[in-house]
Structures are given as C-alpha cells and as structure tokens.
Design an enzyme around this catalytic site. Sequence first.
Site, PDB file in Angstrom:
ATOM      1  N   ALA A   1       0.860  -1.181   0.000  1.00 47.59           N
ATOM      2  CA  ALA A   1       0.000   0.000   0.000  1.00 47.59           C
ATOM      3  C   ALA A   1       0.898   1.233   0.000  1.00 47.59           C
ATOM      4  O   ALA A   1       2.058   1.169   0.413  1.00 47.59           O
ATOM      5  CB  ALA A   1      -0.892  -0.007   1.237  1.00 47.59           C
TER       6      ALA A   1
ATOM      7  N   GLU B   1      -0.401  -9.361  -1.471  1.00 44.86           N
ATOM      8  CA  GLU B   1      -1.829  -9.686  -1.291  1.00 44.86           C
ATOM      9  C   GLU B   1      -2.566  -9.671  -2.626  1.00 44.86           C
ATOM     10  O   GLU B   1      -3.468 -10.480  -2.853  1.00 44.86           O
ATOM     11  CB  GLU B   1      -2.463  -8.715  -0.304  1.00 44.86           C
TER      12      GLU B   1
ATOM     13  N   GLU C   1       4.113  -5.525   6.919  1.00 45.38           N
ATOM     14  CA  GLU C   1       3.204  -4.605   7.616  1.00 45.38           C
ATOM     15  C   GLU C   1       3.518  -4.495   9.108  1.00 45.38           C
ATOM     16  O   GLU C   1       3.473  -3.421   9.686  1.00 45.38           O
ATOM     17  CB  GLU C   1       1.764  -5.045   7.437  1.00 45.38           C
TER      18      GLU C   1
ATOM     19  N   GLY D   1       0.632  -5.217   0.509  1.00 46.27           N
ATOM     20  CA  GLY D   1      -0.525  -5.246  -0.386  1.00 46.27           C
ATOM     21  C   GLY D   1      -0.177  -5.779  -1.758  1.00 46.27           C
ATOM     22  O   GLY D   1      -1.015  -6.355  -2.453  1.00 46.27           O
TER      23      GLY D   1
END
Length: 697
Positions: free
Chosen positions: A67, A109, A129, A106
């Site tokens: 992210a 992911e 994270e 992310g």
Amino acid sequence: MTDTVTDAVALDLLGDILVATVDNPPVNALSHAVRAGLVAAVDRLENDGDARAMVILCAGRTFMAGADIREFGKPMQDPQLGNVIDRLDACGKPIVAAMHGTALGGGLEVALACSYRMADPAARFGLPEVTLGLLPGSGGIVRTPRLIGVEAALPMITEGRPVSADHAQKTGLIDEIATGDLREAALAFAARIVADGAKLRRTSDLPVPEYDRALLDQARTTLARKYKGQNAPQQAVDLIEMASDTAFREAAHKEFAACKALVASPQSKALRHVFVAERAALKIDGVPRDTKPREVRKVAVVGPGTMGRGIAICFLDAGLPVVLIGNNQDTLDKADTVIRKIYGGQVKRGRMSEAQVNDRMAALTLTLDYDGLDGVDLAIEAVTEDMDVKKDVLSKLEQALHDRAIIATNTSFLDIEALASSLSRPENFAGMHFFNPANVMKLLENVRAKATAPDVLATMTAIGRKLGKTPVMVGRSEGFVANRMLSKRSREAQFLLEDGATPQQVDRVLTGFGFPIGPFALADLAGMDIMAAARQTRIAGMTQRERDCDIVDQLAAAGRLGRKTGSGYYLYDEEGKGHPDPAVEELLAAHRTKRGLPQREITDQEILERCLYAMVNEGAHLLDEGGAARPGDIDVIWTSGFGWPRHLGGPMFWADQIGLAKIKDALDTYCALVGDQYFTPANLIETRVAEGRGFFD
Ligand code: T1G
C-alpha cells in the site's frame, strides 16, 4: 494496442491473454491510480470475449511493494485495496501474477488473490506490515496460511520476514520460477493455463491446513521477547488463529478491521515515522540526489585496536579488500588473532563457512607502513583519541594515497575542523564515526566538515549502506549526536543517585520505558574502569557538580568493576544475575552526606523526565547548532543505534507526542531543581512552543 486505463496501469491484449502493466515509480506502491487501474483491468478481462486470461506485472524495479504509505492517515479514495482484492478473487477468468523485485504487503496480497503466481528467480516476497505497526489487511493473513500452512506463514506475518523465490516455490506461495524474460515466461504460463481449460484456483476456497496449535503460544512468547512492547506482532498471532477457525469472508472482514484500527495507533504512526525518517536521512543537504559517489575498491584502516579491527571487519564483510596499518607487530598479530576469532565464532554459529573466512582473511593485509596503499580509495584512521597523533596519521595517509582518495576519521569527540586543518586536500576529508563493536552496531554517524566535497558526502552515505549500516550525516559538534545526547542521560542518572534514587530504580524506569538495558547495568557490563577512564577524558569540560559526582571513581577505586569482578552497581550471583547491593546503598549514603545533599523520595516520573527530557533538549540544541540536520535524523540515530524503542518513534517524535509545551514546563521545573546549566530549554523548543508547534509540524 496499449490501452492506458489509468496513469499507472496499461492494458495490452496479446492473442487471448490480457496483460496489465503497473507503472508507478519508484516501487509501484498501490496508490489510487494503481488500485483503480487494476479494477479496470479486471472489468476489461471479464467483458472482453477475446481475453481468456490475464497477466499482471509491473514495470520498473519491482512488483507492487505494498500500500502507498503516504496515503495512510488520509481519507482513502475508492476503490479501497480490499475491493481490488475482492474483484481479483471473484474474477471468472484466471489471472497470473508475474513478480520481480520485492512483492511486499498489499503487493503480495494482490498476487495471493490471483489464481496463479510466478516470479523471477531473484524475487523476494514479504508481508512487512508488522514492521510498520500494521497487519496485512487485504487478505495476507487469511490467504497465506491457506497456501503455505500456518508454520511457514507465522514468521512472514508476525515478523515481516521476506522469503526468496526458491522458498516461495517450495512452500507453495508461488507456482513457478521464470527462466529467461519474466514477461515472456508469464505469457507462456498463461497460455498453458488457457490451453488446459483456463481453470480458476481461488485461494479463498482452500482450507487452512491443520497445524500444531502450540506453535501459536511459542510464537507469542518469542515475539514478546524480540518485539518487547509492540502490539502488532501479538495481534498477528491472534488473527492467524482466528483465521484458521473462521469462515473466509468473516475472517477477511476481521483482518481488515484489525489492520484499519492499527493505522490510527500511536505505535504504527511511530514506526511509519521512523521508516520515512530513515529514508529522509539519506538525502544530504547540499548534495543533489544524482551526485555520483566516488568508487571505493580498496580500504585502509589505521589503528588495529578494538575499533580498527571492527571497522576492518565491516569492509571485509562487504567484500572489500582491507589494508590494516599498525605501528608495531604485536598489535598487528593481535588483530589477526582477534579477527580470526570473531570469524571463527561466526563459523561455529553456522553463519559463515571456513572457505568464507579464508576468503575474508586473504583480503586482509596487515602492515607496519604506508607503502602498500596504491589502489586504496578510502582510508579511515582509528588511532588513539589524541589530536596530534591523529593529525600525523591523516597527513601520512594523504601523502600515501592518490589525490581522489577519501580520508576519514573515526574520532568520537575531537573537532573535525581542527583535524581537517592538517590536510592539503580537505575536500576529501570527513568523519565516519562507528560505534563499538563496529562490525555489529548498525549506526554510522558520517560527519561533514566545512570543506567536504559533495561527492565525498554522497560516497560516505553509499558506503554506509554498502556496509549494511544506517548512515546518518551529522555536523560538527562535541560528541556528535548519539554520544552527546547519551551523556546527558548518563549525567542525570548519576545526579539522581545523589538525589536519592537507587541504581535499580533508575534502570527499572528506563528498561520499563523500553530501553534494552539500564545505564547502571550497562556500566557494569562495560566495566567501571572503562567508565572511570572515559570520565577522565571529559573531566575538563564538566561542571563542578559533575566533577564532584564521582560515584564511578569510588566504585572503581573499591575494585567494584562490574560483572567482571562480580560487583559494581550490582552484586552478581553465580548465574551472573545482578542484585541490589546494600554496600552500594551505604556508599551512596556516605557520598550524599559528604556532599551535603539531602536524600529525598524520587518518583519514577521524575527519573523518566530528567533522563529523557534532557536528551530531547540536547537534541534541540544540536538542531540549533547544526550538529544535526533534521529532528528525524536524531530519531533514526536513536532507534537504530542506541536502543530507543522503535515503536516510540525516537526522542524527537516522542517529544512531539507529549507536546513541547509540556516538556518546556518540565524543563523549567528541573532548571530550578537541578540547575539552569543542565535544563535551560534550547532556543528551538522556546521558539516552537511560542509558535504552538512541535519539532515536526
Ligand atoms: N509506499 C510509498 N512509498 C514507498 C513505499 C510504500 N509502501 N515503499 C518505499 N517507498 C518509497 C521510499 O519512501 C523511497 O522514496 C523510495 O520508495 C525507495 O524506497 C494493506 C497495509 C520496497 C524494499 O512496508 O520495504 O501494504 O525517498 O529507499 O532500499 O496489507 O522501500 O525515493 O522519495 O526504501 O530499494 C507494506 C516498504 C505497506 C514496503 C525498497 N509495504 N518499503 O527498498 O528503496 S503496508 C512495505 C520497503 C500494506 C496492506 C498493508 C522498501 C523496498 P524516496 P527505499 P529500497
């Protein structure tokens, strides 16, 4: 024909394979344009009858690295990353993620929500994270165990540990490792999938494989020790357990909610601050980012003592040949023995092979003279902390080296400009302040002098990173940043003993705050003789109270040298555990009586404030003087070098969370209690308080 669906995602239909290329430099972070582009790509895949499958890959140096952390704390524009992941997962046609570089957070992911995954052999995969005080919030927790099992997923999720492509393939995180060009390999892989019937493989349909539940409590215990005080690692274990007992959709919602809550947490804000500050610290004022560092092919180190040996090892470990110069054969022989011993320990711990040790030792030349320095591009002096001795060494180095060679001093507190005055090419000169043990400590304070050339400054930073250190550029000041701020905490710790605190109380308060060890336990580790000798080197610059506060000298004189003699500030039992010692209480009581100092009850809060606010105030003085360029640099120094808890962001960030007005009030209180010369607020604090600002706003 390329269809640019957003300014970060382009689509090409090659035969019956749709290729979505993400291009969002520098690391393809999942910004709004990337998220919207990926949703548009899935829309196109589902609505285009000619497209049978899709490949997602990234331009530039890496697959999506997570992210976009710059968006945290701001309103997140739709589509949210979770929505993107859901669209990928629900897509009726197979999607292949083709990864290179570092597929992180992310980014990984996104790949986990695709049907297939392949990668470049050098690619790495991670869910970092937790290092930002967060959790994988878009499927990392609910999908990773489904693919690779809980045991393999635990370290990835709870510690943010990345894995290699080989490991990823072995555990089932990815399906294939590409040979040759990744894009071509991915297209071929997608074509095979289509030819085999374009089967979908939703990770969300997989069960979490059975696992030994004891793994979770073992992880909790280990994580509590390794990441003392940090919430995210513990929550990660709880969520992994939840995910293995909960239906996918419900688990995914719980995962997202937990991650979202952490974004607003003080610990995550602090960890994200350090992440950004570490990168900001690499940008040097007055040095354009495209400044080319000078080439460093061979290094000389003068002074084969403790620091010189450690520095030599740093460069040998980075693959650079080293010439270690001494002024007598005995010290060189000792250096050879000690370096071999250090490497031998690495072999015993399985971190190095004998062959690697032999290679490193073959790259080390021990010599008594300055003759064999041709080809040396960087020389560091690590001789005794004596101005004349250092000037002589620097001058000899300059005569022996080529005229573009960089000369650095490892001095801890001598004046960098005075040292520079001994050189005819001061533009090649700077400080490289390593911390003992140099081959272990991450922090490297690079010290700029007035004349230091920009490309030399760029070289110091590049070399620091090549050594695997955290390099921070600091300016001229006595003791630079780390030691100077530490000396204020040490001073207050000593004064507090005079005022009535005990060593164990001060150590308890500071370890309770999060430091790995308290100042008195540390002194017992270092040795009271070493502490007393260091004190003598600074005595001339001390105030009268500092000189009179000679508890260290008293302990050393009584033979209480610390762990090595079984007693120092503490009394050590057979297991080496330290205990409060009534003899020390008596010594302190006698000292207070002799000094005419009344003993009073000292609160934990006073200990914390006097020790840590003194540090914050000194950091502000350093910023006033130009000894540090940014408050964030000071935070990087203290979180990477001296044990300030990373999840508290560093002294200056931490001070802002408390509020500078509150800190100034406390400083004013301690001016009255301890003395103006110790606690007068720095100008920067006065100014910022008057403006209603902190260090960072
Ligand atoms: N967002 C925005 N910018 C980033 C970024 C990120 N995630 N990562 C790096 N940058 C910038 C960085 O600030 C620097 O900018 C430049 O890229 C080069 O970085 C929902 C919530 C990828 C291994 O934690 O680990 O996904 O200074 O100097 O040494 O589950 O950057 O050039 O202007 O570090 O080669 C998870 C963090 C986010 C990855 C590259 N992802 N980044 O290292 O270069 S949370 C991460 C890194 C998340 C989801 C959750 C490293 C790197 P500038 P750099 P590098």
